[in-house]
Design a protein around this motif. Structure first.
Motif, short mmCIF file in Angstrom:
data_model
loop_
_atom_site.label_atom_id
_atom_site.label_comp_id
_atom_site.label_asym_id
_atom_site.label_seq_id
_atom_site.Cartn_x
_atom_site.Cartn_y
_atom_site.Cartn_z
N ALA A 181 2.38 15.74 -2.30
CA ALA A 181 2.22 15.78 -3.75
C ALA A 181 0.74 15.89 -4.14
CB ALA A 181 2.84 14.52 -4.37
N ARG A 182 -0.12 15.14 -3.44
CA ARG A 182 -1.55 15.20 -3.73
C ARG A 182 -2.14 16.56 -3.41
NH1 ARG A 182 -4.01 11.28 -6.93
NH2 ARG A 182 -2.76 9.39 -6.73
N LEU A 183 -1.65 17.18 -2.35
CA LEU A 183 -2.19 18.48 -1.92
C LEU A 183 -1.51 19.66 -2.62
CD1 LEU A 183 -2.42 17.85 1.94
CD2 LEU A 183 -4.31 17.90 0.30
N GLY A 184 -0.44 19.40 -3.35
CA GLY A 184 0.29 20.48 -3.99
C GLY A 184 1.07 21.32 -2.99
N VAL A 185 1.50 20.72 -1.90
CA VAL A 185 2.24 21.42 -0.85
C VAL A 185 3.74 21.20 -1.08
CG1 VAL A 185 2.70 21.55 1.63
CG2 VAL A 185 0.36 21.19 0.81
N ARG A 186 4.44 22.23 -1.50
CA ARG A 186 5.86 22.11 -1.81
C ARG A 186 6.73 22.25 -0.57
NH1 ARG A 186 5.76 19.34 -6.32
NH2 ARG A 186 4.39 20.29 -7.88
N ASP A 187 6.30 23.05 0.38
CA ASP A 187 7.08 23.31 1.58
C ASP A 187 6.77 22.24 2.63
OD1 ASP A 187 8.35 24.25 3.82
OD2 ASP A 187 7.62 26.30 3.64
N ASP A 188 7.75 21.38 2.90
CA ASP A 188 7.50 20.27 3.82
C ASP A 188 7.30 20.73 5.26
OD1 ASP A 188 10.13 20.98 4.30
OD2 ASP A 188 10.98 19.12 3.49
N ARG A 189 7.61 21.97 5.57
CA ARG A 189 7.38 22.48 6.92
C ARG A 189 5.89 22.68 7.21
NH1 ARG A 189 11.22 27.65 6.57
NH2 ARG A 189 10.05 27.70 4.59
N ARG A 190 5.07 22.73 6.18
CA ARG A 190 3.65 23.01 6.37
C ARG A 190 2.87 21.79 6.85
NH1 ARG A 190 1.09 25.35 1.17
NH2 ARG A 190 -0.66 25.52 2.65
N LEU A 191 3.39 20.59 6.57
CA LEU A 191 2.64 19.36 6.88
C LEU A 191 3.24 18.67 8.10
CD1 LEU A 191 0.46 17.27 5.98
CD2 LEU A 191 2.30 16.09 4.75
N SER A 192 2.36 18.23 9.00
CA SER A 192 2.76 17.38 10.13
C SER A 192 1.87 16.15 10.11
CB SER A 192 2.60 18.12 11.46
OG SER A 192 3.45 19.25 11.53
N LEU A 193 2.50 14.98 10.08
CA LEU A 193 1.75 13.72 9.97
C LEU A 193 2.21 12.74 11.04
CD1 LEU A 193 -0.32 12.35 8.02
CD2 LEU A 193 1.63 11.38 6.81
N LEU A 194 1.25 12.17 11.75
CA LEU A 194 1.51 11.06 12.65
C LEU A 194 0.96 9.80 11.99
CD1 LEU A 194 0.59 12.52 16.17
CD2 LEU A 194 2.88 11.95 15.35
N ALA A 195 1.84 8.90 11.60
CA ALA A 195 1.39 7.71 10.88
C ALA A 195 2.33 6.55 11.19
CB ALA A 195 1.37 7.96 9.38
N HIS A 196 1.73 5.39 11.34
CA HIS A 196 2.44 4.16 11.64
C HIS A 196 2.66 3.38 10.35
CE1 HIS A 196 3.18 0.23 13.62
NE2 HIS A 196 3.46 0.94 14.69
N HIS A 197 3.56 2.39 10.39
CA HIS A 197 3.73 1.51 9.24
C HIS A 197 2.40 0.95 8.76
CE1 HIS A 197 3.93 -2.67 7.76
NE2 HIS A 197 4.87 -2.19 6.97
N ALA A 198 1.53 0.60 9.70
CA ALA A 198 0.24 0.00 9.34
C ALA A 198 -0.61 0.94 8.50
CB ALA A 198 -0.52 -0.39 10.60
N HIS A 199 -0.36 2.24 8.56
CA HIS A 199 -1.17 3.20 7.81
C HIS A 199 -0.84 3.22 6.32
CE1 HIS A 199 -1.90 5.15 11.89
NE2 HIS A 199 -3.07 4.75 11.46
N LEU A 200 0.12 2.40 5.88
CA LEU A 200 0.28 2.21 4.45
C LEU A 200 -0.97 1.57 3.85
CD1 LEU A 200 3.97 0.96 4.40
CD2 LEU A 200 3.14 3.13 3.46
N SER A 201 -1.78 0.94 4.70
CA SER A 201 -3.09 0.42 4.31
C SER A 201 -4.14 1.10 5.18
CB SER A 201 -3.17 -1.10 4.50
OG SER A 201 -2.17 -1.75 3.73
#
Length: 370
Positions: A181-201
């Motif tokens: 949403a922040r990047l204005g990327v509508r197609d979810d295939r474009r983004l790949s994210l590795l993130a843990h629960h702890a990365h909410l902070s």
């Protein structure tokens, strides 16, 4: 071509995440005909089911939301209930310990949680998920279990015990949705994210930050984008996580549906990953040149951010800081323990919590819901 039959799901829990998920299902039921809402009291389950039904009326959909009472000790009632309902999915959105308590109350218990880190509550987060999996194995073996309670570590711990949990909800999916949403990327295939629960902070050490790729290239500005995301109120992020779960859940049960996005702990892996679901089969969707082993290692190296690790030897270990905080407040927990020990540790923590909550005071602007 014959259409897939309508399905029934069950949602265990009536809190904020469960309510957001049910609202999403009311507006996008697809082939789900019935959603069983399981709460600790029939009054609570009935109220939440009625709210979801109202959203379905507004959306013009026809899914039924049916309330059920699981009692204060759900493990005792889950087996007969699941045997009668036989849902395609059981989505666990409830635990004995709310993640928000450390932020919204002031007591020795909440101070312990802030000092020790969220991983200190692992036994409490795992308790009802574990009971749910065992109940499904005994009473409804065709039901697949999805867990929204600290799945990044609960799911791997249960898998180490031989208890299958298909995947988790929230966390990495929440961050990925807000990032797009922040990047204005509508197609979810474009983004790949590795993130843990702890990365909410934000981690104290920038080297412990999440990793992201956009169109296969490293997302250099990810820390800045996540900083904006983390500034959002946590209940707003919670809503995004709940809503983002709906299309993934449909794809897990409908062979005609598909999903490309993010989920925590797929098939018991630690942390959160980019995934795809096709033909109800869940698989990783890693960026080019990034192997499954590297992705798992990425998360293993960051488990300490929550204060607890799962070793390759199958033992769970509190970090030294978390264990010291627990001991300082009277918790007599071992540094290392087996996943099978989680029920005993949960009972110990519940007794400790009852004692430490006696000085509980809610801030005047953040009163607890009844």
């Amino acid at each position: 071509m014959t259409s897939a039959p309508a399905r029934a799901w069950a949602v265990l829990g009536t809190g904020a995440f469960a309510q957001g998920l049910l609202r999403g299902l009311a507006h996008r039921p697809e082939r789900v005909s019935t959603v069983h809402v399981i709460g600790r009291t029939h009054q609570r389950a009935r109220g939440v089911a009625a709210l979801a039904t109202g959203h379905g009326t507004l959306a013009g959909t026809h899914v039924r939301f049916v309330p059920h009472d699981a009692g204060l000790s759900p493990a005792d009632r889950l087996r007969p209930l699941l045997q009668a309902l036989r849902p395609a999915l059981l989505i666990v959105c409830a635990s004995p310990q709310s993640p928000s308590e450390a932020r919204t109350r002031d007591s020795d218990w909440s101070r312990l949680l802030r000092r020790a880190g969220f991983g200190a509550t692992l036994p409490l987060q795992a308790a009802l998920v574990r009971d749910s999996v065992l109940a499904c194995i005994d009473a409804s073996p065709g039901t697949r279990v999805v867990n929204a309670c600290f799945p990044d570590l609960v799911n791997p711990a249960l898998h180490a015990e031989g208890l299958p949990v298909l995947c988790g909800l929230g966390n990495v999916a929440t961050l990925a949705t807000a990032t797009r949403a922040r990047l204005g990327v509508r197609d979810d295939r474009r983004l790949s994210l590795l993130a843990h629960h702890a990365h909410l902070s934000a981690p104290d050490d920038p080297r412990d930050e999440a990793a992201g790729w956009l169109d296969g290239a490293p997302l250099i500005e990810l820390p800045e984008v996540l900083g904006e995301v983390r500034a959002m109120p946590r209940d707003f992020l919670n809503e995004l996580g709940a809503q983002s779960a709906v299309p993934a859940l449909h794809a897990l049960t409908d062979p005609a549906a598909s999903y490309t996005g993010h989920l925590p702990a797929p098939h018991g892996l630690p942390g959160g990953y980019p995934v795809r679901i096709a033909g109800t089969v869940l698989s990783l969707r890693l960026p080019p040149g990034f192997s499954r082993a590297e992705a798992v290692a990425f998360h293993r190296e960051r488990e300490h951010l929550d204060g607890v690790r799962l070793g390759e030897d199958g033992l769970l270990r509190f970090t030294s800081g978390t264990h010291a905080a627990l001991r300082a407040y009277g918790a007599e927990l071992p540094t290392a323990f087996r996943p099978a020990d989680l029920p005993d540790l949960s009972r110990h923590l519940l007794k400790l919590r009852d004692r430490l909550r006696q000085t509980s005071v809610s801030p005047p602007d953040q009163k607890e819901s009844p």
